[in-house]
Design a protein around this motif. Structure first.
Motif, PDB file in Angstrom:
ATOM      1  N   ALA A 158       0.868  -0.952   0.142  1.00 32.82           N
ATOM      2  CA  ALA A 158       0.092   0.078  -0.053  1.00 32.82           C
ATOM      3  C   ALA A 158       0.860   1.019   0.026  1.00 32.82           C
ATOM      4  N   VAL A 159       1.959   1.166   0.821  1.00 35.49           N
ATOM      5  CA  VAL A 159       3.014   2.409   0.715  1.00 35.49           C
ATOM      6  C   VAL A 159       3.496   2.485  -0.601  1.00 35.49           C
ATOM      7  N   LEU A 160       3.777   1.565  -1.340  1.00 30.83           N
ATOM      8  CA  LEU A 160       4.359   1.656  -2.755  1.00 30.83           C
ATOM      9  C   LEU A 160       3.175   2.003  -3.649  1.00 30.83           C
ATOM     10  N   ALA A 161       2.135   1.783  -3.334  1.00 32.71           N
ATOM     11  CA  ALA A 161       0.919   2.190  -4.362  1.00 32.71           C
ATOM     12  C   ALA A 161       1.052   0.689  -5.474  1.00 32.71           C
ATOM     13  N   ASN A 213       3.437  -3.250 -11.761  1.00 25.62           N
ATOM     14  CA  ASN A 213       4.932  -3.349 -12.056  1.00 25.62           C
ATOM     15  C   ASN A 213       5.650  -1.921 -11.852  1.00 25.62           C
ATOM     16  N   ILE A 214       6.039  -1.711 -10.465  1.00 23.51           N
ATOM     17  CA  ILE A 214       6.631  -0.534  -9.964  1.00 23.51           C
ATOM     18  C   ILE A 214       7.976  -0.603  -9.333  1.00 23.51           C
ATOM     19  N   ILE A 215       8.941   0.077  -9.807  1.00 24.95           N
ATOM     20  CA  ILE A 215      10.251   0.180  -9.301  1.00 24.95           C
ATOM     21  C   ILE A 215      10.159   1.386  -8.480  1.00 24.95           C
ATOM     22  N   SER A 216      10.479   1.405  -7.125  1.00 25.63           N
ATOM     23  CA  SER A 216      10.463   2.628  -6.341  1.00 25.63           C
ATOM     24  C   SER A 216      11.984   2.808  -5.902  1.00 25.63           C
ATOM     25  N   VAL A 217      12.235   4.174  -5.645  1.00 25.62           N
ATOM     26  CA  VAL A 217      13.462   4.706  -5.321  1.00 25.62           C
ATOM     27  C   VAL A 217      13.392   5.549  -4.267  1.00 25.62           C
ATOM     28  N   PHE A 218      13.967   5.226  -2.983  1.00 29.77           N
ATOM     29  CA  PHE A 218      14.034   5.897  -1.622  1.00 29.77           C
ATOM     30  C   PHE A 218      15.369   6.332  -1.359  1.00 29.77           C
ATOM     31  N   HIS A 234      10.831   8.710  -6.219  1.00 28.92           N
ATOM     32  CA  HIS A 234      10.796   8.429  -7.635  1.00 28.92           C
ATOM     33  C   HIS A 234      10.034   7.060  -7.709  1.00 28.92           C
ATOM     34  N   GLN A 235       9.382   6.937  -8.815  1.00 30.36           N
ATOM     35  CA  GLN A 235       8.722   5.247  -9.019  1.00 30.36           C
ATOM     36  C   GLN A 235       8.776   5.264 -10.563  1.00 30.36           C
ATOM     37  N   GLN A 236       8.992   4.378 -11.032  1.00 28.33           N
ATOM     38  CA  GLN A 236       8.988   3.921 -12.547  1.00 28.33           C
ATOM     39  C   GLN A 236       7.882   2.824 -12.592  1.00 28.33           C
ATOM     40  N   GLU A 237       6.854   3.095 -13.511  1.00 33.79           N
ATOM     41  CA  GLU A 237       5.934   1.792 -13.586  1.00 33.79           C
ATOM     42  C   GLU A 237       5.827   1.493 -15.247  1.00 33.79           C
ATOM     43  N   GLY A 238       5.900  -0.013 -15.208  1.00 28.13           N
ATOM     44  CA  GLY A 238       5.890  -0.613 -16.511  1.00 28.13           C
ATOM     45  C   GLY A 238       6.944  -1.461 -16.784  1.00 28.13           C
ATOM     46  N   LEU A 239       6.862  -2.185 -17.767  1.00 31.11           N
ATOM     47  CA  LEU A 239       8.066  -3.114 -18.006  1.00 31.11           C
ATOM     48  C   LEU A 239       9.004  -2.657 -19.241  1.00 31.11           C
TER      49      LEU A 239
END
Length: 204
Positions: A152-155, A170-175, A183-188
């Protein structure tokens, strides 16, 4: 008269020494205050979460133990045959493009959405299969409750659609080093230029 002169000089030296000691003490106090402020975790940090996790090596950790590193995080499950291999490839591609002088400041974290199947042993085997056995690659499993909370925190949305399959975001998150999402990157297989730039700017 000479004795009086020497006494006055001695008093002056003592006074200067005391002033310097006070100043040094004040400087140390200010530095300690600044340092403690920099170590304060913000309300937006994932390090406030009380969740507990197990690594691929069987170690029990809390997220706050990752404080001080830039984190690139993604949620996967090891039996996935479709999206997850692409996410793993994306993470590997991101890691390859981080300059050598920044690499030690970045931790790449994979969080399982299938903790029942993804035991520490399975996570370790998955890391070996994907040649991700270095310390920079961290695989985590938690309780179902902690996993849902973190998703939920990462959506990140995920749902079990069969005994062995999940549908998921499909989300890559940067902390940042303080555990704040930047930052978040969504998709493949998408252009990861912005993700790489975000990591480089944060890494020391």
């Amino acid at each position: 008269m000479k004795n009086l002169k020497y006494i006055l000089i001695a008093i002056s030296l003592v006074a200067m020494s005391c002033n310097n000691a006070v100043k040094d003490s004040e400087d140390i106090s200010e530095n300690n205050t600044e340092e403690s402020k920099s170590n304060v975790i913000s309300d937006m940090s994932i390090y406030n979460l009380p969740s507990h996790w197990t690594t691929q090596d069987g170690a029990d950790i809390e997220l706050k133990e990752l404080e001080g590193k830039v984190l690139a995080m993604v949620m996967i499950y090891t039996s996935c045959q479709a999206a997850c291999p692409r996410l793993v490839a994306d993470m590997r591609n991101i890691e390859k493009q981080i300059p050598n002088d920044k690499k030690d400041d970045v931790q790449y974290v994979f969080v399982s959405i299938d903790p029942e199947t993804d035991t520490p042993e399975r996570l370790k085997a998955f890391a070996k299969e994907n040649q991700m056995e270095d310390d920079k690659w961290l695989f985590l499993r938690g309780s179902e409750e902690d996993t849902r909370e973190f998703a939920a925190v990462l959506a990140v949305n995920y749902k079990q659609i069969s005994p062995i399959d999940f549908s998921h975001s499909n989300i890559i998150s940067v902390f940042n080093q303080g555990g704040e999402l930047v930052h978040q990157q969504e998709g493949l297989g998408v252009d990861n230029k912005e993700t790489i730039q975000a990591i480089i700017e944060l890494a020391r």
